[in-house]
Design a protein around this motif. Structure first.
Motif, PDB file in Angstrom:
ATOM      1  N   GLY A 168      -3.636 -17.311   7.145  1.00  0.00           N
ATOM      2  CA  GLY A 168      -2.574 -17.662   7.050  1.00  0.00           C
ATOM      3  C   GLY A 168      -1.621 -17.324   7.313  1.00  0.00           C
ATOM      4  N   ALA A 169      -1.336 -15.694   6.819  1.00  0.00           N
ATOM      5  CA  ALA A 169      -0.043 -15.028   6.940  1.00  0.00           C
ATOM      6  C   ALA A 169      -0.119 -14.471   8.363  1.00  0.00           C
ATOM      7  N   GLN A 170       0.933 -13.885   8.947  1.00  0.00           N
ATOM      8  CA  GLN A 170       1.625 -13.495   9.591  1.00  0.00           C
ATOM      9  C   GLN A 170       1.791 -12.185   9.267  1.00  0.00           C
ATOM     10  N   HIS A 171       0.901 -11.282  10.182  1.00  0.00           N
ATOM     11  CA  HIS A 171       1.039  -9.642  10.187  1.00  0.00           C
ATOM     12  C   HIS A 171       1.298  -8.769  11.157  1.00  0.00           C
ATOM     13  N   GLU A 172       2.434  -7.883  10.377  1.00  0.00           N
ATOM     14  CA  GLU A 172       3.418  -7.572  11.678  1.00  0.00           C
ATOM     15  C   GLU A 172       3.118  -5.555  10.903  1.00  0.00           C
ATOM     16  N   GLU A 173       2.530  -4.552  11.533  1.00  0.00           N
ATOM     17  CA  GLU A 173       2.098  -3.773  11.038  1.00  0.00           C
ATOM     18  C   GLU A 173       3.719  -2.501  11.363  1.00  0.00           C
ATOM     19  N   CYS A 174       3.920  -2.630   9.731  1.00  0.00           N
ATOM     20  CA  CYS A 174       5.099  -0.753   9.359  1.00  0.00           C
ATOM     21  C   CYS A 174       4.280   0.220   8.911  1.00  0.00           C
ATOM     22  N   GLU A 175       5.481   0.917   9.315  1.00  0.00           N
ATOM     23  CA  GLU A 175       5.443   2.855   9.469  1.00  0.00           C
ATOM     24  C   GLU A 175       5.309   2.772   7.506  1.00  0.00           C
ATOM     25  N   VAL A 176       4.767   3.449   6.969  1.00  0.00           N
ATOM     26  CA  VAL A 176       5.235   3.633   5.490  1.00  0.00           C
ATOM     27  C   VAL A 176       6.765   3.309   4.777  1.00  0.00           C
ATOM     28  N   SER A 177       7.257   4.023   5.309  1.00  0.00           N
ATOM     29  CA  SER A 177       8.976   4.416   5.544  1.00  0.00           C
ATOM     30  C   SER A 177       9.583   2.836   5.717  1.00  0.00           C
ATOM     31  N   ASP A 178       9.359   1.532   5.925  1.00  0.00           N
ATOM     32  CA  ASP A 178       9.454   1.272   6.742  1.00  0.00           C
ATOM     33  C   ASP A 178       9.605  -0.562   5.810  1.00  0.00           C
ATOM     34  N   ILE A 179      10.529  -1.084   6.183  1.00  0.00           N
ATOM     35  CA  ILE A 179      10.021  -2.278   5.264  1.00  0.00           C
ATOM     36  C   ILE A 179       9.563  -3.929   6.552  1.00  0.00           C
ATOM     37  N   ILE A 180       9.162  -4.967   5.834  1.00  0.00           N
ATOM     38  CA  ILE A 180       9.373  -5.836   6.672  1.00  0.00           C
ATOM     39  C   ILE A 180       9.566  -7.813   5.979  1.00  0.00           C
ATOM     40  N   GLU A 181      10.878  -7.885   6.939  1.00  0.00           N
ATOM     41  CA  GLU A 181      11.014  -9.054   6.186  1.00  0.00           C
ATOM     42  C   GLU A 181      10.908  -9.891   7.235  1.00  0.00           C
ATOM     43  N   ASP A 182      10.545 -11.007   6.003  1.00  0.00           N
ATOM     44  CA  ASP A 182      10.307 -12.783   6.398  1.00  0.00           C
ATOM     45  C   ASP A 182      11.861 -13.472   6.138  1.00  0.00           C
ATOM     46  N   LYS A 183      12.762 -13.493   7.575  1.00  0.00           N
ATOM     47  CA  LYS A 183      13.814 -13.563   6.933  1.00  0.00           C
ATOM     48  C   LYS A 183      14.204 -15.288   6.563  1.00  0.00           C
ATOM     49  N   GLN A 184      13.456 -15.845   7.160  1.00  0.00           N
ATOM     50  CA  GLN A 184      13.814 -17.568   6.694  1.00  0.00           C
ATOM     51  C   GLN A 184      13.333 -17.858   5.093  1.00  0.00           C
ATOM     52  N   ARG A 185      11.813 -16.967   4.761  1.00  0.00           N
ATOM     53  CA  ARG A 185      11.565 -17.046   3.247  1.00  0.00           C
ATOM     54  C   ARG A 185      11.791 -16.071   1.847  1.00  0.00           C
ATOM     55  N   LYS A 186      12.931 -14.738   3.134  1.00  0.00           N
ATOM     56  CA  LYS A 186      13.188 -13.916   2.028  1.00  0.00           C
ATOM     57  C   LYS A 186      12.245 -13.197   0.846  1.00  0.00           C
ATOM     58  N   LEU A 187      11.425 -12.970   1.801  1.00  0.00           N
ATOM     59  CA  LEU A 187      10.129 -12.263   1.395  1.00  0.00           C
ATOM     60  C   LEU A 187      10.525 -10.724   2.572  1.00  0.00           C
ATOM     61  N   VAL A 188      10.187 -10.183   1.244  1.00  0.00           N
ATOM     62  CA  VAL A 188      10.065  -8.314   1.541  1.00  0.00           C
ATOM     63  C   VAL A 188       9.211  -7.463   1.845  1.00  0.00           C
ATOM     64  N   THR A 189       8.508  -6.377   2.557  1.00  0.00           N
ATOM     65  CA  THR A 189       7.152  -6.598   1.923  1.00  0.00           C
ATOM     66  C   THR A 189       6.959  -4.616   2.623  1.00  0.00           C
ATOM     67  N   THR A 190       6.552  -3.873   2.006  1.00  0.00           N
ATOM     68  CA  THR A 190       6.396  -2.868   2.456  1.00  0.00           C
ATOM     69  C   THR A 190       5.199  -1.889   1.844  1.00  0.00           C
ATOM     70  N   PRO A 191       4.260  -0.614   2.908  1.00  0.00           N
ATOM     71  CA  PRO A 191       3.040  -0.697   2.966  1.00  0.00           C
ATOM     72  C   PRO A 191       2.682  -0.017   1.166  1.00  0.00           C
ATOM     73  N   ALA A 192       3.533   0.781   1.271  1.00  0.00           N
ATOM     74  CA  ALA A 192       3.703   1.854   0.186  1.00  0.00           C
ATOM     75  C   ALA A 192       2.652   2.423   0.005  1.00  0.00           C
ATOM     76  N   TYR A 193       1.302   2.328  -0.688  1.00  0.00           N
ATOM     77  CA  TYR A 193       0.094   3.345  -0.626  1.00  0.00           C
ATOM     78  C   TYR A 193      -1.434   2.994   0.016  1.00  0.00           C
ATOM     79  N   MET A 194      -0.490   1.829   1.110  1.00  0.00           N
ATOM     80  CA  MET A 194      -1.451   1.495   1.458  1.00  0.00           C
ATOM     81  C   MET A 194      -1.736   2.808   2.482  1.00  0.00           C
ATOM     82  N   LEU A 195      -0.380   3.785   2.828  1.00  0.00           N
ATOM     83  CA  LEU A 195      -0.416   3.983   3.771  1.00  0.00           C
ATOM     84  C   LEU A 195       0.580   5.882   3.138  1.00  0.00           C
TER      85      LEU A 195
END
Length: 219
Positions: A168-195
């Motif tokens: 049920g998640a909406q995935h957005e591709e992201c570079e290792v040096s960046d973050i993705i923010e779900d502004k509505q939910r105040k959730l911040v994610t980053t790939p780290a050692y996934m990349l």
């Protein structure tokens, strides 16, 4: 006033617990930003124990809370003791422990469940509108915490991203040096050692995540 941040660890070591570099970078950045930190972990047994030298599974058992205490230098509590009202934000570093000990994502994929004490604590942050940061594979927990439609990233791994979409998640591709923010939910994610190919690369995204999570805390 110092921001108070809870950090949930999942053991000690990338293959069966918390990714140590990700955990230390997170704790270092929080300290550099003047945050007050308390580490937590579930008081449960690990899924299994991996020899980090050979990569082989070992015929022994270890406790997630006890192993996590290695990273926290002993300053750690059972997540069952944690209260959302005591903190401004929550961060979960990655490592296979997030997918093996905090949840069974590594085994069950889209049908996974999250360890009940961890889930209850994280959902309390979501319900209170307080920010959460999920690092590396930890965003696999996002749909269980927030429900369908949550926006997150694990980088560019299409297979893992497809599994998150099934949840049920909406995935957005992201570079290792960046973050993705779900502004509505105040959730911040980053790939780290996934990349990440180095500790510096991992730090580039984690530092941004920590900074943004702190910015999102209510004054």
């Amino acid at each position: 006033m110092h921001k108070k941040v809870a950090v949930i660890l999942s053991g000690c070591g990338v293959y069966d617990g918390s990714e140590i570099y990700e955990s230390v970078i997170t704790l270092l950045r929080l300290d550099q930003r003047g945050a007050e930190v308390q580490c937590f972990a579930p008081n449960v047994m690990q899924l299994h124990v991996v020899d980090h030298y050979s990569g082989d599974e070992m015929p022994e058992s270890r406790n997630v809370l006890v192993e996590s205490a290695r990273i926290a230098r002993g300053n750690i509590k059972d997540v069952r003791e944690a209260k959302v009202e005591d903190f401004d934000a929550l961060i979960l570093p990655g490592g296979f422990g997030a997918a093996k000990n905090l949840s069974d994502f590594a085994i069950s994929g889209a049908q996974c469940t999250v360890q009940p004490d961890v889930l209850a604590f994280a959902q309390a942050f979501a319900q209170a509108g307080k920010p959460i940061g999920l690092i590396c594979i930890a965003p696999a927990l996002a749909a269980k915490i927030y429900g369908p439609g949550v926006i997150c990233t694990i980088g560019t791994d299409h297979e893992t991203a497809a599994t998150l979409a099934q949840m049920g998640a909406q995935h957005e591709e992201c570079e290792v040096s960046d973050i993705i923010e779900d502004k509505q939910r105040k959730l911040v994610t980053t790939p780290a050692y996934m990349l990440a190919k180095s500790i510096s690369e991992a730090a580039s995204g984690i530092n941004k995540l920590v900074d943004r999570v702190l910015e999102l805390t209510v004054n």
